[in-house]
Scaffold this active site. Structure first.
Site, PDB file in Angstrom:
ATOM      1  N   HIS A   1       0.856  -1.194   0.000  1.00 13.70           N
ATOM      2  CA  HIS A   1       0.000   0.000   0.000  1.00 13.70           C
ATOM      3  C   HIS A   1       0.894   1.247   0.000  1.00 13.70           C
ATOM      4  CE1 HIS A   1      -3.947  -1.939   1.713  1.00 13.70           C
ATOM      5  NE2 HIS A   1      -3.854  -2.048   0.397  1.00 13.70           N
TER       6      HIS A   1
ATOM      7  N   HIS B   1     -11.626  -9.370  -6.131  1.00  9.94           N
ATOM      8  CA  HIS B   1     -11.219  -8.057  -5.613  1.00  9.94           C
ATOM      9  C   HIS B   1     -10.336  -7.392  -6.664  1.00  9.94           C
ATOM     10  CE1 HIS B   1      -9.777  -4.983  -2.974  1.00  9.94           C
ATOM     11  NE2 HIS B   1      -8.723  -5.598  -2.500  1.00  9.94           N
TER      12      HIS B   1
ATOM     13  N   GLU C   1      -8.175  -4.777  -6.343  1.00  9.00           N
ATOM     14  CA  GLU C   1      -6.940  -4.072  -5.998  1.00  9.00           C
ATOM     15  C   GLU C   1      -5.803  -4.633  -6.863  1.00  9.00           C
ATOM     16  OE1 GLU C   1      -6.276  -3.636  -1.780  1.00  9.00           O
ATOM     17  OE2 GLU C   1      -4.879  -1.997  -2.120  1.00  9.00           O
TER      18      GLU C   1
ATOM     19  N   ASP D   1      -2.875  -5.640  -6.641  1.00  7.19           N
ATOM     20  CA  ASP D   1      -2.075  -6.825  -6.278  1.00  7.19           C
ATOM     21  C   ASP D   1      -2.769  -8.124  -6.692  1.00  7.19           C
ATOM     22  OD1 ASP D   1      -3.807  -5.874  -4.239  1.00  7.19           O
ATOM     23  OD2 ASP D   1      -2.908  -7.209  -2.768  1.00  7.19           O
TER      24      ASP D   1
ATOM     25  N   HIS E   1     -11.985  -5.764   1.942  1.00  6.40           N
ATOM     26  CA  HIS E   1     -11.894  -4.454   2.561  1.00  6.40           C
ATOM     27  C   HIS E   1     -12.146  -3.313   1.577  1.00  6.40           C
ATOM     28  CE1 HIS E   1      -7.648  -3.361   1.142  1.00  6.40           C
ATOM     29  NE2 HIS E   1      -7.871  -4.537   0.642  1.00  6.40           N
TER      30      HIS E   1
ATOM     31  N   ASP F   1      -8.676 -11.141   0.303  1.00 10.19           N
ATOM     32  CA  ASP F   1      -7.802 -10.608   1.349  1.00 10.19           C
ATOM     33  C   ASP F   1      -8.127 -11.139   2.755  1.00 10.19           C
ATOM     34  OD1 ASP F   1      -6.069  -8.999  -0.142  1.00 10.19           O
ATOM     35  OD2 ASP F   1      -7.473  -7.336  -0.185  1.00 10.19           O
TER      36      ASP F   1
ATOM     37  N   TYR G   1      -1.973  -8.257   9.729  1.00 12.27           N
ATOM     38  CA  TYR G   1      -2.830  -7.979   8.572  1.00 12.27           C
ATOM     39  C   TYR G   1      -4.188  -7.444   9.032  1.00 12.27           C
ATOM     40  CZ  TYR G   1      -4.479  -8.647   3.802  1.00 12.27           C
ATOM     41  OH  TYR G   1      -4.955  -8.433   2.541  1.00 12.27           O
TER      42      TYR G   1
ATOM     43  N   HIS H   1      -3.435 -13.897   0.040  1.00 19.07           N
ATOM     44  CA  HIS H   1      -2.062 -13.646   0.496  1.00 19.07           C
ATOM     45  C   HIS H   1      -1.671 -14.700   1.526  1.00 19.07           C
ATOM     46  CE1 HIS H   1      -1.805  -9.660  -1.324  1.00 19.07           C
ATOM     47  NE2 HIS H   1      -2.908  -9.291  -0.712  1.00 19.07           N
TER      48      HIS H   1
HETATM   49 FE1  FEO Z   1      -6.928  -5.481  -1.064  1.00 21.34          FE
HETATM   50 FE2  FEO Z   1      -4.497  -7.824  -1.371  1.00 21.34          FE
HETATM   51  O1  FEO Z   1      -5.501  -6.351  -1.891  1.00 21.34           O
END
Ligand code: FEO
Length: 398
Positions: free
Chosen positions: A24, A80, A82, A84, A146, A165, A193, A226
């Site tokens: 981030h 998701h 994002e 990543d 999230h 996530d 996390y 992750h």
């Molecule tokens: Fe919310 Fe692992 O990205």
């Protein structure tokens, strides 16, 4: 790392990022690296669940190609958006241009805005299913867990939850499963996390866990996006999430401070001794030499946050601000707190700390403690008594 089968016909095809040290942007320290988990399901139809961060696109394509021709992917699930997890999507879609993309409405909007994708979007809602042949993927929207676009995917046949996530950890490893790695290390990263990413959404975490229970989803494997996959004991991380989301914590204080000429440090140590004398645990962190995200992880399991700063220019030391501002955004649940610090003439740091702790939702249980210049023996005794009172409040706090 090459593909790993996580159940018959379901393979991890993601990437391990050993060297990432901030996530981030500069917001989150990742001392142990991370992984970007993507999953390939080979059934009568072939589906890919999530992708990886763009710099790892080649690894994802190599892993898929080791199992199937990427051109045969018919369905891509985006849990998701994002980057990543979606960064490799524009390249993947070039290899299977007719693939349908299953995602929420918010995810569709986000993917178009991020990448200008023109794809066959199939917007899904909670309860919708994608049949692949022998198994179906069931979707469960999870807004603000999230991001607004987030959703979980579930496969009943394998009792496999892919919650993106949620339940993840920033932990690079050559092993993929919880029964293969150090349990303490995994839980440590899972806590970090949660504290640094999911904390503000704790009420939603509780609601989502209730919803999963009501839907009667049996969960044998949790495969997040992750870190480590939970197959030995997925209940362990579910119970930890319940505890964190409810704000349950140990009889413990986290003392966070910084100091100009060691006076505030002397106060901090005396307060710690007082807390410990009452039978509560206390941990001491000097902000200028400690990683902020690691301290926030410690906050998760403590009942009291005690913050101290010397006064400079009628305010806190600048190093204190990022921690206190982070707390405000993360809204730690069910915490008590207090402020202390030394000053030379006008003071001001304790007032600022109290304001910032209050705005983070911390319940101030004591009037702030201030000492002018260097604490005398009598003032050190006052700090010790202050700590004892905090220790008593910790034991009373539910
Ligand atoms: Fe919310 Fe692992 O990205």
């Amino acid at each position: 790392m090459p593909p790993v089968q996580i159940a018959e016909g379901i393979h991890w095809v993601g990437a391990v990022d050993w060297n990432i040290r901030f996530f981030h942007g500069p917001a989150y320290s990742t001392h142990r690296g991370t992984t970007y988990n993507a999953y390939l399901i080979i059934d009568e139809k072939i589906a890919l669940v999530d992708t990886v961060f763009r710099p790892f696109t080649k690894e994802l394509i190599a892993n898929i190609s080791a199992l199937v021709d990427p051109g045969k992917i018919e369905d891509i699930v985006v849990n998701h958006i994002e980057p990543d997890h979606s960064g490799a999507l524009p390249e993947i879609i070039k290899l299977c241009p007719d693939a349908k993309i299953y995602c929420t409405q918010k995810a569709k909007e986000g993917l178009i805005k991020h990448y200008g994708l023109e794809c066959d979007f199939q917007v899904v809602k909670t309860g919708d299913e994608l049949n692949l042949g022998k198994r179906s993927i069931k979707f469960l929207e999870a807004p603000m867990l999230h991001w607004p676009d987030s959703m979980f995917s579930y496969i009943e046949k394998e009792q496999l939850l892919m919650p993106n996530d949620a339940f993840g950890q920033h932990l690079a490893s050559s092993f993929l499963f919880d029964d293969q790695v150090d349990e303490h290390e995994v839980m440590d990263e899972a806590a970090k996390y949660y504290a640094n990413i999911l904390y503000p959404f704790s009420p939603l975490v509780l609601k989502k866990l209730e919803e999963v229970q009501k839907l009667g989803l049996k969960i044998k494997i949790i495969a997040p996006s992750h870190g480590i996959i939970w197959r030995k004991n997925p209940e362990k991380i579910i119970q930890a999430y319940l505890k964190w989301a409810k704000g349950e914590a140990d009889n413990k204080a986290v003392i966070v401070y910084d100091t100009m000429w060691e006076s505030t440090e002397k106060m901090a140590k005396a307060i710690l001794n007082g807390i410990v004398a009452e039978g509560a645990e206390a941990k001491l962190y000097k902000l200028s030499v400690t990683d902020r995200n690691d301290i926030i992880k410690e906050v998760l399991n403590c009942k009291a946050i005690v913050v101290g700063s010397s006064t400079i220019n009628n305010d806190i030391l600048p190093v204190m601000a990022p921690f206190l501002d982070d707390l405000k955004g993360l809204k730690p649940k069910n915490k008590i707190g207090a402020a202390f610090g030394s000053f030379g003439w006008g003071g001001g740091a304790v007032k600022t700390i109290e304001e910032k702790l209050s705005s983070a939702g911390v319940n101030l249980i004591m009037e702030g403690l201030q000492v002018r210049w260097v604490p005398t023996e009598e003032e050190i005794s006052r700090c010790y008594e202050y700590g004892r009172q905090i220790g008593q409040k910790i034991k009373e706090h539910k």
